[in-house]
Design a protein around this motif. Sequence first.
Motif, mmCIF file in Angstrom:
data_model
loop_
_atom_site.group_PDB
_atom_site.id
_atom_site.type_symbol
_atom_site.label_atom_id
_atom_site.label_comp_id
_atom_site.label_asym_id
_atom_site.label_seq_id
_atom_site.Cartn_x
_atom_site.Cartn_y
_atom_site.Cartn_z
ATOM 1 N N TYR A 1 0.845 -1.195 0.000
ATOM 2 C CA TYR A 1 0.000 0.000 0.000
ATOM 3 C C TYR A 1 0.872 1.234 0.000
ATOM 4 N N GLN A 2 0.275 2.353 -0.312
ATOM 5 C CA GLN A 2 0.957 3.647 -0.246
ATOM 6 C C GLN A 2 0.418 4.411 0.945
ATOM 7 N N PHE A 3 1.315 4.910 1.789
ATOM 8 C CA PHE A 3 0.887 5.681 2.952
ATOM 9 C C PHE A 3 0.847 7.156 2.596
ATOM 10 N N VAL A 4 -0.285 7.798 2.877
ATOM 11 C CA VAL A 4 -0.461 9.217 2.595
ATOM 12 C C VAL A 4 -0.619 9.941 3.927
ATOM 13 N N PRO A 5 0.434 10.630 4.406
ATOM 14 C CA PRO A 5 0.334 11.312 5.705
ATOM 15 C C PRO A 5 -0.672 12.467 5.669
ATOM 16 N N GLU A 6 -1.466 12.537 6.718
ATOM 17 C CA GLU A 6 -2.497 13.578 6.799
ATOM 18 C C GLU A 6 -2.801 13.874 8.250
ATOM 19 N N ASN A 7 -2.834 15.157 8.599
ATOM 20 C CA ASN A 7 -3.225 15.584 9.944
ATOM 21 C C ASN A 7 -4.677 16.042 9.891
ATOM 22 N N PRO A 8 -5.612 15.244 10.413
ATOM 23 C CA PRO A 8 -7.026 15.612 10.291
ATOM 24 C C PRO A 8 -7.402 16.866 11.064
ATOM 25 N N TRP A 9 -6.522 17.318 11.981
ATOM 26 C CA TRP A 9 -6.813 18.509 12.771
ATOM 27 C C TRP A 9 -6.294 19.783 12.112
ATOM 28 N N ALA A 10 -5.512 19.644 11.057
ATOM 29 C CA ALA A 10 -4.967 20.820 10.390
ATOM 30 C C ALA A 10 -6.061 21.560 9.621
ATOM 31 N N ALA A 11 -5.926 22.884 9.567
ATOM 32 C CA ALA A 11 -6.928 23.707 8.885
ATOM 33 C C ALA A 11 -7.032 23.366 7.409
ATOM 34 N N ASP A 12 -5.910 22.925 6.817
ATOM 35 C CA ASP A 12 -5.913 22.612 5.388
ATOM 36 C C ASP A 12 -6.032 21.117 5.110
ATOM 37 N N SER A 13 -6.502 20.360 6.102
ATOM 38 C CA SER A 13 -6.635 18.917 5.921
ATOM 39 C C SER A 13 -7.606 18.589 4.799
ATOM 40 N N ALA A 14 -7.212 17.618 3.968
ATOM 41 C CA ALA A 14 -8.045 17.205 2.842
ATOM 42 C C ALA A 14 -8.708 15.861 3.085
ATOM 43 N N VAL A 15 -8.600 15.342 4.302
ATOM 44 C CA VAL A 15 -9.116 13.995 4.547
ATOM 45 C C VAL A 15 -10.625 13.918 4.346
ATOM 46 N N SER A 16 -11.345 15.009 4.589
ATOM 47 C CA SER A 16 -12.801 14.982 4.442
ATOM 48 C C SER A 16 -13.239 14.759 3.001
ATOM 49 N N ALA A 17 -12.320 14.954 2.051
ATOM 50 C CA ALA A 17 -12.645 14.668 0.654
ATOM 51 C C ALA A 17 -12.826 13.172 0.430
ATOM 52 N N SER A 18 -12.185 12.359 1.295
ATOM 53 C CA SER A 18 -12.308 10.906 1.195
ATOM 54 C C SER A 18 -13.204 10.325 2.273
ATOM 55 N N ASN A 19 -13.134 10.893 3.473
ATOM 56 C CA ASN A 19 -13.973 10.454 4.586
ATOM 57 C C ASN A 19 -14.785 11.651 5.073
ATOM 58 N N PRO A 20 -16.089 11.659 4.852
ATOM 59 C CA PRO A 20 -16.898 12.813 5.244
ATOM 60 C C PRO A 20 -16.871 13.105 6.737
ATOM 61 N N LEU A 21 -16.432 12.132 7.543
ATOM 62 C CA LEU A 21 -16.326 12.341 8.983
ATOM 63 C C LEU A 21 -15.020 13.047 9.353
ATOM 64 N N GLY A 22 -14.127 13.208 8.385
ATOM 65 C CA GLY A 22 -12.883 13.925 8.634
ATOM 66 C C GLY A 22 -11.925 13.204 9.553
ATOM 67 N N LYS A 23 -11.966 11.870 9.550
ATOM 68 C CA LYS A 23 -11.140 11.083 10.462
ATOM 69 C C LYS A 23 -10.173 10.191 9.699
ATOM 70 N N VAL A 24 -9.108 9.821 10.381
ATOM 71 C CA VAL A 24 -8.183 8.810 9.880
ATOM 72 C C VAL A 24 -8.214 7.636 10.858
ATOM 73 N N PRO A 25 -7.933 6.425 10.330
ATOM 74 C CA PRO A 25 -7.466 6.083 8.986
ATOM 75 C C PRO A 25 -8.601 6.040 7.961
ATOM 76 N N CYS A 26 -8.180 6.189 6.708
ATOM 77 C CA CYS A 26 -9.098 6.048 5.589
ATOM 78 C C CYS A 26 -8.355 5.273 4.503
ATOM 79 N N LEU A 27 -8.937 4.184 4.065
ATOM 80 C CA LEU A 27 -8.319 3.332 3.053
ATOM 81 C C LEU A 27 -8.967 3.608 1.704
#
Length: 205
Positions: free
Chosen positions: A26-52
Amino acid sequence: MKLIGSLSSPYVRKVRIVMAEKKLDYQFVPENPWAADSAVSASNPLGKVPCLIMEGGEAVFDSRVIVEYLDTLSPVGKLIPSTGRERAEVKTWEALADGVMDAGVLARLESGGYDGRTESQRSQVWIDRQLSKIDDGIKAMARGLGDKPFCSGVHISLSDVAVGCALGWLEFRFPQIGWRDEHPNLGRLIDKLALRPSFADSKPA
């Protein structure tokens, strides 16, 4: 597959360990869900990690859902029994460990880990309640482990992965909780797990 996550998250670590034990690429994509510019919500609407992120672009989230799916991808290193009481036991261990992590995260956020709250808005009563849950959870882990080599018998399972992540994160974020002195059997388990490459390569940072 891509795994979106933080290197300090115990939930992400659980998934990374399962990936390693199952020998999955797998490829690991580092992401801080608490950062103002976090993009995790584009993949997980709950804005949480992990997201596969699957090969087709579909997203799977919540660590429990992810690790259960990953365990089906390869017969190597089976971590979750397929049916019956054995499966229920492993999933209960995971729920216990995740509950300890949940309480720890809540206590840390309330005590200053989240900048969005002022000192006057923080509640020591709430922090103490979460710390009590952690203490009760650790005691339950120690009782359940007893003198067994692993949490659910004689082989490593998701039970041990989850417990190892929970206690490892507590040592990382709450070193003042001296659980090793009171529960040496848990200390022996964690030290044994730490020798595995999957654990050694995923220490929180």
